[in-house]
Design a protein around this motif. Structure first.
Motif, PDB file in Angstrom:
ATOM      1  N   ASN A 223       8.302  11.300   8.180  1.00 59.95           N
ATOM      2  CA  ASN A 223       7.001  10.660   7.948  1.00 59.95           C
ATOM      3  C   ASN A 223       7.232   9.412   7.098  1.00 59.95           C
ATOM      4  N   ASP A 224       6.175   8.612   6.937  1.00 64.22           N
ATOM      5  CA  ASP A 224       6.346   7.402   6.125  1.00 64.22           C
ATOM      6  C   ASP A 224       5.580   7.502   4.802  1.00 64.22           C
ATOM      7  N   PHE A 225       5.475   8.720   4.272  1.00 64.54           N
ATOM      8  CA  PHE A 225       4.823   8.912   2.973  1.00 64.54           C
ATOM      9  C   PHE A 225       5.733   8.425   1.844  1.00 64.54           C
ATOM     10  N   ASP A 226       5.102   7.876   0.822  1.00 64.52           N
ATOM     11  CA  ASP A 226       5.820   7.498  -0.392  1.00 64.52           C
ATOM     12  C   ASP A 226       5.878   8.670  -1.367  1.00 64.52           C
ATOM     13  N   ALA A 227       4.929   9.594  -1.247  1.00 64.68           N
ATOM     14  CA  ALA A 227       4.896  10.774  -2.113  1.00 64.68           C
ATOM     15  C   ALA A 227       3.948  11.808  -1.501  1.00 64.68           C
ATOM     16  N   VAL A 228       4.069  13.038  -1.987  1.00 66.45           N
ATOM     17  CA  VAL A 228       3.198  14.130  -1.524  1.00 66.45           C
ATOM     18  C   VAL A 228       2.575  14.812  -2.743  1.00 66.45           C
TER      19      VAL A 228
ATOM     20  N   LEU B  59      -3.696  11.205 -12.138  1.00 62.96           N
ATOM     21  CA  LEU B  59      -2.875  10.885 -10.968  1.00 62.96           C
ATOM     22  C   LEU B  59      -3.332   9.571 -10.321  1.00 62.96           C
ATOM     23  N   HIS B  60      -4.648   9.369 -10.267  1.00 58.54           N
ATOM     24  CA  HIS B  60      -5.197   8.120  -9.720  1.00 58.54           C
ATOM     25  C   HIS B  60      -4.666   6.916 -10.507  1.00 58.54           C
ATOM     26  N   GLU B  61      -4.668   7.049 -11.833  1.00 54.92           N
ATOM     27  CA  GLU B  61      -4.156   5.994 -12.719  1.00 54.92           C
ATOM     28  C   GLU B  61      -2.687   5.705 -12.418  1.00 54.92           C
ATOM     29  N   LYS B  62      -1.921   6.772 -12.291  1.00 55.85           N
ATOM     30  CA  LYS B  62      -0.474   6.673 -12.036  1.00 55.85           C
ATOM     31  C   LYS B  62      -0.204   5.982 -10.694  1.00 55.85           C
ATOM     32  N   LEU B  63      -0.894   6.424  -9.649  1.00 53.77           N
ATOM     33  CA  LEU B  63      -0.667   5.876  -8.304  1.00 53.77           C
ATOM     34  C   LEU B  63      -1.158   4.435  -8.198  1.00 53.77           C
TER      35      LEU B  63
ATOM     36  N   MET C 143       0.843  -1.200   0.000  1.00 52.07           N
ATOM     37  CA  MET C 143       0.000   0.000   0.000  1.00 52.07           C
ATOM     38  C   MET C 143       0.881   1.253   0.000  1.00 52.07           C
ATOM     39  N   LEU C 144       0.597   2.165  -0.904  1.00 48.22           N
ATOM     40  CA  LEU C 144       1.307   3.434  -0.925  1.00 48.22           C
ATOM     41  C   LEU C 144       0.635   4.414   0.033  1.00 48.22           C
ATOM     42  N   LYS C 145       1.451   5.147   0.787  1.00 48.43           N
ATOM     43  CA  LYS C 145       0.924   6.195   1.667  1.00 48.43           C
ATOM     44  C   LYS C 145       1.259   7.541   1.041  1.00 48.43           C
ATOM     45  N   ILE C 146       0.218   8.276   0.682  1.00 49.66           N
ATOM     46  CA  ILE C 146       0.405   9.538  -0.034  1.00 49.66           C
ATOM     47  C   ILE C 146      -0.121  10.699   0.817  1.00 49.66           C
ATOM     48  N   GLY C 147       0.698  11.708   0.992  1.00 45.19           N
ATOM     49  CA  GLY C 147       0.250  12.921   1.668  1.00 45.19           C
ATOM     50  C   GLY C 147      -0.378  13.860   0.658  1.00 45.19           C
ATOM     51  N   ILE C 148      -1.391  14.600   1.071  1.00 48.10           N
ATOM     52  CA  ILE C 148      -1.978  15.623   0.192  1.00 48.10           C
ATOM     53  C   ILE C 148      -2.099  16.911   0.988  1.00 48.10           C
ATOM     54  N   THR C 149      -1.548  17.995   0.439  1.00 53.42           N
ATOM     55  CA  THR C 149      -1.463  19.241   1.187  1.00 53.42           C
ATOM     56  C   THR C 149      -1.704  20.445   0.277  1.00 53.42           C
ATOM     57  N   GLY C 150      -1.708  21.614   0.883  1.00 51.58           N
ATOM     58  CA  GLY C 150      -1.916  22.870   0.159  1.00 51.58           C
ATOM     59  C   GLY C 150      -2.338  23.917   1.166  1.00 51.58           C
ATOM     60  N   GLY C 151      -2.156  25.163   0.811  1.00 57.12           N
ATOM     61  CA  GLY C 151      -2.510  26.249   1.727  1.00 57.12           C
ATOM     62  C   GLY C 151      -4.007  26.428   1.855  1.00 57.12           C
ATOM     63  N   ILE C 152      -4.399  27.266   2.799  1.00 60.58           N
ATOM     64  CA  ILE C 152      -5.818  27.564   3.023  1.00 60.58           C
ATOM     65  C   ILE C 152      -6.448  28.060   1.714  1.00 60.58           C
ATOM     66  N   GLY C 153      -7.620  27.504   1.398  1.00 52.08           N
ATOM     67  CA  GLY C 153      -8.347  27.938   0.199  1.00 52.08           C
ATOM     68  C   GLY C 153      -7.842  27.335  -1.104  1.00 52.08           C
ATOM     69  N   SER C 154      -6.896  26.396  -1.016  1.00 52.72           N
ATOM     70  CA  SER C 154      -6.348  25.812  -2.252  1.00 52.72           C
ATOM     71  C   SER C 154      -7.309  24.795  -2.872  1.00 52.72           C
ATOM     72  N   GLY C 155      -8.203  24.259  -2.052  1.00 56.56           N
ATOM     73  CA  GLY C 155      -9.169  23.277  -2.557  1.00 56.56           C
ATOM     74  C   GLY C 155      -8.785  21.837  -2.287  1.00 56.56           C
ATOM     75  N   LYS C 156      -7.996  21.624  -1.213  1.00 56.65           N
ATOM     76  CA  LYS C 156      -7.588  20.254  -0.839  1.00 56.65           C
ATOM     77  C   LYS C 156      -8.802  19.351  -0.658  1.00 56.65           C
ATOM     78  N   THR C 157      -9.820  19.867   0.039  1.00 57.79           N
ATOM     79  CA  THR C 157     -10.976  19.031   0.390  1.00 57.79           C
ATOM     80  C   THR C 157     -11.716  18.555  -0.848  1.00 57.79           C
ATOM     81  N   ILE C 158     -11.952  19.437  -1.806  1.00 55.96           N
ATOM     82  CA  ILE C 158     -12.697  19.038  -3.013  1.00 55.96           C
ATOM     83  C   ILE C 158     -11.909  17.984  -3.801  1.00 55.96           C
ATOM     84  N   VAL C 159     -10.589  18.145  -3.833  1.00 61.78           N
ATOM     85  CA  VAL C 159      -9.736  17.160  -4.525  1.00 61.78           C
ATOM     86  C   VAL C 159      -9.805  15.820  -3.788  1.00 61.78           C
ATOM     87  N   CYS C 160      -9.740  15.861  -2.462  1.00 57.68           N
ATOM     88  CA  CYS C 160      -9.843  14.628  -1.665  1.00 57.68           C
ATOM     89  C   CYS C 160     -11.172  13.925  -1.900  1.00 57.68           C
TER      90      CYS C 160
END
Length: 197
Positions: free
Chosen positions: A122-127, A189-193, A1-18
């Motif tokens: 951290n133990d992320f494979d990518a961000v 990105l989903h395809e790639k991961l 299983m790959l562990k991927i971090g997802i980040t961005g500043g306030i208002g970047s739209g992290k939640t909608i992407v998630c």
């Protein structure tokens, strides 16, 4: 299983992407939401927060008094550091438990505004970075949180990573600037991961 971090500043739209990744069946851990839940429901953590900040850290209904706490730590970096040293270990322990529950997934996402590069404490494979211009981020945040002034939003931004710092930790970037289409970027990105997993 790959562990991927997802980040961005306030208002970047992290939640909608998630949410888009969740629609594709990807488990997502929302660190900030879980931190809020833990401050209210982890009895040991509640006790420690009260010892650090006093009983006013919780309101009359027994709920974490976010606004009051934020006012106490806003201009007190030392107090904020002490508060984070109570909350962050609980969130990390909670994350580890969640990882175990989702270990059959090809990859999982952990969403958080505070994040280091993959492998840096951290133990992320990518961000993944969700990126948007500052003006758009301010406008989105004002729309989402009308009670916040532009000065408040800018103050939050100054406490987060700069554009350059965010870019330096990203293995992948999703551009959410109202011009680039989000869905094709997420699908690619989903395809790639999924292939890497």
């Amino acid at each position: 299983m790959l562990k991927i971090g997802i980040t961005g500043g306030i208002g970047s739209g992290k939640t909608i992407v998630c949410k888009m990744f969740e629609i594709l069946g990807v488990p997502v851990y929302y660190a900030d939401e879980r931190a809020k839940w833990l401050t209210n429901n982890d009895l040991q953590l509640r006790k420690e927060i009260k010892e650090l900040l006093g009983r006013q850290a919780y309101d009359e209904q027994g709920q974490y008094n976010r606004k009051w706490v934020a006012a106490q730590v806003f201009n007190n970096p030392e107090l904020l550091k002490m508060l984070n040293s109570l909350i962050h270990p609980r969130v990390f322990a909670d994350t580890d438990q969640w990882f175990l529950q989702n270990q059959d997934a090809p990859y999982i996402l952990r969403e958080a505004a505070l994040m280091n590069a993959a492998g840096d404490n951290n133990d992320f494979d990518a961000v993944i970075l969700v990126n948007a211009p500052v003006g758009i981020r301010i406008a989105r945040t004002k729309k989402r949180d009308p009670q916040r002034s532009e000065e408040e939003i800018k103050a939050i931004m100054t406490r987060q990573k700069t554009e350059e710092q965010f870019a330096s930790i990203a293995n992948y970037t999703i551009i959410n600037d109202d011009e680039h289409l989000l869905i094709p970027q997420v699908l690619e990105l989903h395809e790639k991961l999924s292939t890497q997993a």
